[in-house]
Design an enzyme around this catalytic site. Structure first.
Site, PDB file in Angstrom:
ATOM      1  N   ASP A   1       0.808  -1.222   0.000  1.00  0.00           N
ATOM      2  CA  ASP A   1       0.000   0.000   0.000  1.00  0.00           C
ATOM      3  C   ASP A   1       0.843   1.275   0.000  1.00  0.00           C
ATOM      4  O   ASP A   1       0.520   2.251  -0.655  1.00  0.00           O
ATOM      5  CB  ASP A   1      -0.908   0.038   1.244  1.00  0.00           C
ATOM      6  CG  ASP A   1      -2.016  -1.000   1.189  1.00  0.00           C
ATOM      7  OD1 ASP A   1      -2.299  -1.522   0.090  1.00  0.00           O
ATOM      8  OD2 ASP A   1      -2.588  -1.302   2.253  1.00  0.00           O
TER       9      ASP A   1
ATOM     10  N   TYR B   1     -10.846  -6.031  -4.277  1.00  0.00           N
ATOM     11  CA  TYR B   1     -11.685  -4.831  -4.290  1.00  0.00           C
ATOM     12  C   TYR B   1     -12.535  -4.806  -5.571  1.00  0.00           C
ATOM     13  O   TYR B   1     -12.083  -5.233  -6.638  1.00  0.00           O
ATOM     14  CB  TYR B   1     -10.817  -3.567  -4.255  1.00  0.00           C
ATOM     15  CG  TYR B   1     -10.191  -3.260  -2.918  1.00  0.00           C
ATOM     16  CD1 TYR B   1      -9.951  -4.249  -1.974  1.00  0.00           C
ATOM     17  CD2 TYR B   1      -9.820  -1.959  -2.603  1.00  0.00           C
ATOM     18  CE1 TYR B   1      -9.373  -3.943  -0.736  1.00  0.00           C
ATOM     19  CE2 TYR B   1      -9.231  -1.641  -1.376  1.00  0.00           C
ATOM     20  CZ  TYR B   1      -9.014  -2.638  -0.451  1.00  0.00           C
ATOM     21  OH  TYR B   1      -8.438  -2.335   0.746  1.00  0.00           O
TER      22      TYR B   1
ATOM     23  N   GLU C   1     -10.465  -6.491  -8.779  1.00  0.00           N
ATOM     24  CA  GLU C   1      -9.139  -7.105  -8.716  1.00  0.00           C
ATOM     25  C   GLU C   1      -9.297  -8.604  -8.902  1.00  0.00           C
ATOM     26  O   GLU C   1     -10.076  -9.240  -8.189  1.00  0.00           O
ATOM     27  CB  GLU C   1      -8.491  -6.804  -7.362  1.00  0.00           C
ATOM     28  CG  GLU C   1      -8.255  -5.318  -7.136  1.00  0.00           C
ATOM     29  CD  GLU C   1      -7.769  -4.955  -5.745  1.00  0.00           C
ATOM     30  OE1 GLU C   1      -7.201  -3.860  -5.564  1.00  0.00           O
ATOM     31  OE2 GLU C   1      -7.974  -5.758  -4.804  1.00  0.00           O
TER      32      GLU C   1
END
Ligand SMILES: *[C@@H]1O[C@H](CO)[C@@H](O)[C@H](O)[C@H]1NC(C)=O
Ligand SMILES: *[C@@H]1O[C@H](CO)[C@@H](O)[C@H](O)[C@H]1NC(C)=O
Length: 390
Positions: A81, A347, A369
């Site tokens: 991230d 997601y 995803e």
């Protein structure tokens, strides 16, 4: 339906007439929802080609001119991230059949704690598309956090310089979405723009921001805070995290929320705002045990009175991307869910086009995803026909 199609093939003109009649039924809501994946294509593939290692956090929106815009974080050096990123964009002007090459519309340079996506919001009156994202969310070698906005007034072809909303909103760590923000179509607060997002690990919760002047100025609205607030969390604490707001036809905003510490269930937290995003009262918070969830950002969409939901429908793992729908504003879900992808999936986000063109009533568009070994291998786009292909 199969029998009907076969009959149509052999009855020539009469069959076509009958088909036209049925097609009218379809769009007046009375036809049965029977989602069919009409076409699916990979919009982004990670793996280190060029300057991008991994694409994550897909968003999709309609535009006022009937195009589709797909966005994702293009993570430069790994899949984690916190690292330097671009915001990647692809655009389709033919209802998802073909897509423009990728353009990188924001570049955070080499910041380790750079940008995070994000909510895309359409203002249908101003004909603008806005994208809100965060900078320096984790305060890693940087301070403070900022909430940034870029805007396109030409259907996604060009974008404004980033505007710093923290000047108005303050510098609390805030990642919108990921997903879309809404423009209220019904009262209360018709025309208002509302985006909801989440805070940091300790100061977490769902926080909404809103604008009553087409995005010129923004205010802090609803806060559904985690418990204990501003303190480290442990398993099963109340920790509402990433969220997707949708507006129901009675003007209520339903926020579908990631249940970070699995409070009460391995399922979604649902919050409701009855005042256009200014509050999310505790009395309106429920847990939807049908929406089993492995702790992830999920997609929600309200279209023609039907509420749609996508997530990897599994209580432990990010696999089994599933589309559900509700004819009762989310009070119950139809039994017949549709599996979009059995394998690793993460997601997801949804949109649909809003023209008066009858064809646009038949489709929703899902971006998610998708992978074979790991859900962050690719970003996939699926065009879904709501009425079984007819
Ligand atoms: C955004 O505005 C805030 C508040 O004025 C400021 O502290 C912050 O440095 C600004 N961020 C950027 C990226 O300019
Ligand atoms: C996939 O989702 C469906 C619908 O919720 C569920 O019945 C099924 O058990 C799930 N499968 C896996 C492997 O999670």
């Amino acid at each position: 339906m199969v029998a009907f199609v076969a009959a149509m093939g052999t009855t020539g003109r009469c069959g076509i007439l009958l088909f036209t009649l049925l097609a009218q039924f379809c769009c007046a809501h009375s036809w049965k929802i029977d989602p069919l994946i009409l076409n699916e294509q990979l919009l982004w593939i990670g793996g280190g080609a060029g300057e991008v290692h991994t694409y994550r956090i897909p968003l999709i929106t309609f535009t006022p001119r009937g195009s589709l815009l797909a966005f994702a974080e293009a993570r430069k050096s790994s899949s984690v991230d916190m690292q330097a990123k671009f915001i990647a964009l692809r655009r389709s002007t033919d209802r998802g059949l073909t897509w423009s090459p990728t353009s990188f519309i924001v570049d955070d340079g080499s910041l380790v704690d750079g940008l995070n996506l994000g909510s895309v919001i359409v203002d249908e009156e101003r004909k603008s598309v806005m994208l809100i994202y965060s900078l320096c969310f984790y305060h890693y070698h940087c301070s403070p956090s900022s909430t940034m906005l870029i805007e396109s007034l030409d259907d996604g072809l060009s974008w404004s310089a980033p505007r710093n909303l923290s000047v108005q909103l303050g510098v609390k760590s805030f990642i919108p979405g990921p997903g879309f923000g809404i423009q209220k179509r019904y009262n209360p607060a018709k025309g208002r723009l509302v985006a909801c997002g989440h805070g940091t690990i300790s100061g977490d919760g769902v926080f909404c921001i809103f604008s009553d002047n087409h995005g010129r100025t923004w205010k802090n609205g609803a806060a559904l805070k985690s418990i204990p607030y501003n303190q480290p969390k442990q398993s099963q604490d109340f920790n509402p995290d990433e969220s997707q707001p949708v507006e129901m036809e009675d003007g209520t905003i339903v926020v579908n929320i990631r249940n970070q510490m699995k409070y009460h269930c391995n399922c979604r937290i649902i919050a409701r705002s009855l005042d256009g995003g200014e509050s999310l009262p505790m009395e309106e918070v429920t847990f939807d045990k049908t929406l089993v969830d492995p702790v992830v950002a999920a997609g929600a969409l309200q279209k023609e009175g039907v509420l749609y939901f996508t997530n990897p429908a599994n209580s432990e793992h990010r696999v089994n991307l599933t589309l559900r729908w509700s004819l009762t504003n989310g009070k119950s879900w139809q039994e017949e869910a549709v599996q979009i992808w059995a394998g690793p999936s993460g997601y997801s986000s949804m949109t649909s086009l809003k023209s008066d063109y009858p064809e646009d009533k038949k489709y929703i568009y899902v971006i998610y995803e998708k992978g074979h070994k790991d859900y962050c291998e690719t970003i996939s786009f699926a065009k879904i026909h709501l009425y079984g292909g007819l």
